[in-house]
Design a protein around this motif. Sequence first.
Motif, PDB file in Angstrom:
ATOM      1  N   GLY A  27       0.814  -1.210   0.000  1.00 51.31           N
ATOM      2  CA  GLY A  27       0.000   0.000   0.000  1.00 51.31           C
ATOM      3  C   GLY A  27       0.845   1.256   0.000  1.00 51.31           C
ATOM      4  O   GLY A  27       2.031   1.231   0.362  1.00 51.31           O
ATOM      5  N   ILE A  28       0.230   2.356  -0.406  1.00 54.24           N
ATOM      6  CA  ILE A  28       0.965   3.620  -0.485  1.00 54.24           C
ATOM      7  C   ILE A  28       1.444   4.085   0.886  1.00 54.24           C
ATOM      8  O   ILE A  28       2.529   4.661   1.011  1.00 54.24           O
ATOM      9  N   GLN A  29       0.655   3.811   1.942  1.00 54.99           N
ATOM     10  CA  GLN A  29       1.062   4.266   3.259  1.00 54.99           C
ATOM     11  C   GLN A  29       2.328   3.557   3.727  1.00 54.99           C
ATOM     12  O   GLN A  29       3.181   4.161   4.389  1.00 54.99           O
ATOM     13  N   GLN A  30       2.469   2.275   3.351  1.00 55.96           N
ATOM     14  CA  GLN A  30       3.695   1.549   3.707  1.00 55.96           C
ATOM     15  C   GLN A  30       4.911   2.155   3.010  1.00 55.96           C
ATOM     16  O   GLN A  30       6.005   2.217   3.582  1.00 55.96           O
ATOM     17  N   THR A  31       4.707   2.612   1.771  1.00 56.03           N
ATOM     18  CA  THR A  31       5.799   3.280   1.062  1.00 56.03           C
ATOM     19  C   THR A  31       6.145   4.596   1.735  1.00 56.03           C
ATOM     20  O   THR A  31       7.318   4.928   1.910  1.00 56.03           O
ATOM     21  N   HIS A  32       5.108   5.372   2.111  1.00 55.45           N
ATOM     22  CA  HIS A  32       5.357   6.620   2.839  1.00 55.45           C
ATOM     23  C   HIS A  32       6.141   6.334   4.121  1.00 55.45           C
ATOM     24  O   HIS A  32       7.113   7.025   4.441  1.00 55.45           O
ATOM     25  N   ASP A  33       5.706   5.307   4.855  1.00 59.88           N
ATOM     26  CA  ASP A  33       6.353   4.975   6.131  1.00 59.88           C
ATOM     27  C   ASP A  33       7.816   4.567   5.908  1.00 59.88           C
ATOM     28  O   ASP A  33       8.698   4.940   6.686  1.00 59.88           O
ATOM     29  N   CYS A  34       8.049   3.789   4.847  1.00 60.92           N
ATOM     30  CA  CYS A  34       9.415   3.357   4.553  1.00 60.92           C
ATOM     31  C   CYS A  34      10.295   4.554   4.191  1.00 60.92           C
ATOM     32  O   CYS A  34      11.436   4.658   4.669  1.00 60.92           O
ATOM     33  N   PHE A  35       9.775   5.447   3.355  1.00 61.09           N
ATOM     34  CA  PHE A  35      10.542   6.637   2.980  1.00 61.09           C
ATOM     35  C   PHE A  35      10.891   7.447   4.224  1.00 61.09           C
ATOM     36  O   PHE A  35      12.048   7.846   4.423  1.00 61.09           O
ATOM     37  N   ASN A  36       9.901   7.685   5.074  1.00 63.41           N
ATOM     38  CA  ASN A  36      10.135   8.500   6.266  1.00 63.41           C
ATOM     39  C   ASN A  36      11.099   7.822   7.238  1.00 63.41           C
ATOM     40  O   ASN A  36      11.923   8.478   7.870  1.00 63.41           O
ATOM     41  N   SER A  37      11.017   6.483   7.321  1.00 64.25           N
ATOM     42  CA  SER A  37      11.917   5.748   8.197  1.00 64.25           C
ATOM     43  C   SER A  37      13.356   5.794   7.676  1.00 64.25           C
ATOM     44  O   SER A  37      14.308   5.981   8.446  1.00 64.25           O
ATOM     45  N   CYS A  38      13.523   5.640   6.363  1.00 62.19           N
ATOM     46  CA  CYS A  38      14.861   5.739   5.757  1.00 62.19           C
ATOM     47  C   CYS A  38      15.435   7.141   5.947  1.00 62.19           C
ATOM     48  O   CYS A  38      16.627   7.307   6.240  1.00 62.19           O
ATOM     49  N   ALA A  39      14.572   8.143   5.775  1.00 64.17           N
ATOM     50  CA  ALA A  39      15.016   9.527   5.954  1.00 64.17           C
ATOM     51  C   ALA A  39      15.456   9.768   7.390  1.00 64.17           C
ATOM     52  O   ALA A  39      16.503  10.388   7.640  1.00 64.17           O
ATOM     53  N   GLU A  40      14.682   9.258   8.340  1.00 64.10           N
ATOM     54  CA  GLU A  40      15.026   9.430   9.756  1.00 64.10           C
ATOM     55  C   GLU A  40      16.363   8.760  10.075  1.00 64.10           C
ATOM     56  O   GLU A  40      17.188   9.311  10.807  1.00 64.10           O
ATOM     57  N   PHE A  41      16.577   7.571   9.507  1.00 63.62           N
ATOM     58  CA  PHE A  41      17.843   6.863   9.730  1.00 63.62           C
ATOM     59  C   PHE A  41      19.023   7.688   9.219  1.00 63.62           C
ATOM     60  O   PHE A  41      20.027   7.870   9.928  1.00 63.62           O
ATOM     61  N   MET A  42      18.910   8.193   7.988  1.00 65.03           N
ATOM     62  CA  MET A  42      20.015   8.953   7.414  1.00 65.03           C
ATOM     63  C   MET A  42      20.233  10.278   8.136  1.00 65.03           C
ATOM     64  O   MET A  42      21.371  10.717   8.311  1.00 65.03           O
ATOM     65  N   LEU A  43      19.163  10.911   8.585  1.00 65.24           N
ATOM     66  CA  LEU A  43      19.314  12.153   9.345  1.00 65.24           C
ATOM     67  C   LEU A  43      20.043  11.882  10.662  1.00 65.24           C
ATOM     68  O   LEU A  43      20.878  12.689  11.103  1.00 65.24           O
ATOM     69  N   GLY A  44      19.754  10.743  11.271  1.00 68.56           N
ATOM     70  CA  GLY A  44      20.460  10.357  12.486  1.00 68.56           C
ATOM     71  C   GLY A  44      21.949  10.125  12.221  1.00 68.56           C
ATOM     72  O   GLY A  44      22.799  10.524  13.019  1.00 68.56           O
ATOM     73  N   GLU A  45      22.264   9.498  11.089  1.00 65.58           N
ATOM     74  CA  GLU A  45      23.651   9.272  10.710  1.00 65.58           C
ATOM     75  C   GLU A  45      24.376  10.607  10.479  1.00 65.58           C
ATOM     76  O   GLU A  45      25.519  10.794  10.896  1.00 65.58           O
ATOM     77  N   ILE A  46      23.696  11.523   9.798  1.00 63.01           N
ATOM     78  CA  ILE A  46      24.292  12.841   9.521  1.00 63.01           C
ATOM     79  C   ILE A  46      24.548  13.591  10.822  1.00 63.01           C
ATOM     80  O   ILE A  46      25.595  14.227  11.003  1.00 63.01           O
TER      81      ILE A  46
END
Length: 495
Positions: A367-386
Motif C-alpha cells: 500500500g501507499i502508506q507503507q511506502t510513505h512509512d518506509c521513505f520517512n523511516s529511511c530519511a530518519e535513519f540517514m538524518l540520524g547518521e548525519i
Amino acid sequence: MANKVVTPKVFRNLRCFARCLNTAPSVPPMNFTGNYDATNVTTTPTLQPTDQILVGPKEKVINFDDVRELFMGVSSSKLIKSTLTLQMASIEPMVDLGVWVMNSKLMHMPIFREVILGFVKSTFYEHFCAGKDLTEVRKTVSKLSSVALKGMLDYGVEHATENESCDQSMKVFLQTIESTNSLPSSSVSFVVVKITAICTPKLLKRMSDLLRWEQKNPSFNLPWKQKTLPVLAESSPLYHTSEKPEPLTVEEESDLQLAHDRLMTICKRCLELDVELLIDAEDTAIQPAIDYFVYSAAIKYHKEDHPLIFGTIQAYLKDAKERMVIAKKSAEKMGVPMGFKLVRGAYMSSENEVASKFGVQSPIHDGIQQTHDCFNSCAEFMLGEIANGSGAVVLATHNIESGKLAASKAIELGIRKDSEKLQFAQLYGMAEGLSFGLRNAGFQVSKYLPFGPVGQVMPYLIRRAEENRGLLSTSAFDRQLMRKELTRRLKVATS
C-alpha cells in the motif's frame, strides 16, 4: 528579485480561466490513501488543517500561507503557463492519449511528427525539461539560481545498446560535468548519470543474475568482482534468477571492464572539478549490478569526510531500508563516506507485472502508506547518521508530509539547514510549492533537470508519464497555491 506583474487587461482575460481551474480538488502531492492505481482511488484527499511545521509556539519551518513570499521572483506569465500545463498533465485520459500517440506509427509521418513535437516542446517539454543542450541548460540553471534553487543536471539518454553508444554517453556526461565551470558558483548540486547509458542493460542483467546467485550461495566465485559494499539483503527478491547462471564470457568481461573504466573516468573528472555525482536507480532486474558499480566507485572516489558519489534507494521496495542500512554500515566500517538519494520509486507497473509473471509477491509494498512509512523511516535513519557526523542524503520527495517530517527532524537533531549533507530535491516543473517552501525555510533545495533534444528526451518523458500518473494527478496543491498567488496579483493590479 521583484515579482513581475502582468497588466490588468491580461488578468481580466484570465478571470474565466481562474474560475475554471478552481473546480480542481485541493490536495497535497501524494497525500492520499488507498490503492496505488490512481484510477481506483475512492477517497477524496483534502488539505491538512495546517500546512506548516510548528517547531516552537510561534516558529514556522515550512510556510505555505504567504504565497507572495512563496513565489517571489516567479513571473505571472510563468505561473499561468505552469498552472495550465499541470492542469493538462493531471487529466489521465490526456496522458493515455499522449502516450498512445507518441508510441504509434503516426510518429513516423514527418508532418505529423513535426506538429506533435512542436506542441510537446512548447508545453510539457519546456515545463519539465531544462533545454535541448548545455547552452539552454545554463540559462535554466541561472534562472533557478536567481531564486536560490540549485540544479541537478540529467542528460536524458535512454539505455545504450552497444559500446559505441556507451562511449558517446560518457562523452556527454563529461561535457555536462565540465559545463558546471561556466555556471554560477554553487548553482549545480549534482550531475546525474544512468549506468544503463554506459553499460548495456543486457550485461547489467547478466551481472545481477550472478550477484543474486552469489547471495543465495556465498561460496559462488565471481572473478570479475571488485571491492564493493553489500548490494543485496536477506529480504531482497531473488526470483529473477531461478537457476545457476553461466559465468561471464571473455567478451562480457571485456565489456564490463570498459563500462567500469567509463565510470571511473567520470568519477575522476567529478573529483577534479568538485562536482558530486548521483547515480539513478532502475528496476530490480538490473539494480544489483547498478549498486555494485555505485559502491565500488564510492570506495575509490570520495572527499575526506563527504561523499562524491550518491546511490539511489527506492522506498517503495520492501527491502529498501535493509539494503540501505547494511550498505551504510559497511561503508562506515571501511571509513568511506556514503551518500544516498532517497526516492519513492518509478517502476511500479513493470515491477508488479514481472512479479506476477513469475508467480511471486511483488517486491513493492502492498500500500501507499507503507511506502510513505518506509521513505520517512529511511530519511530518519540517514538524518540520524548525519547528526552523528556520517554520510549525506538527498531527500527527493514531492510529498508534503515527508518534507515536513524531515525538516522538523533535522532541526530537532541540530543539523544545520545549510548543511551540504542534507538536501531536498523535486522534479523540474513539479512540487514548486514544496521547493520554494523549503527554500524559504533555509534548506538546500535542488530541481532535477533532464535535458536533451525533444525527440531524444521523449522516451524519458513517456516513461515518466506512465510511471508517475498518481504524481501528475495530485499536482492540485501546486495549482491551488499558484491560483492563490495569481488571484492576489490580480487584486493588486486592478485595485
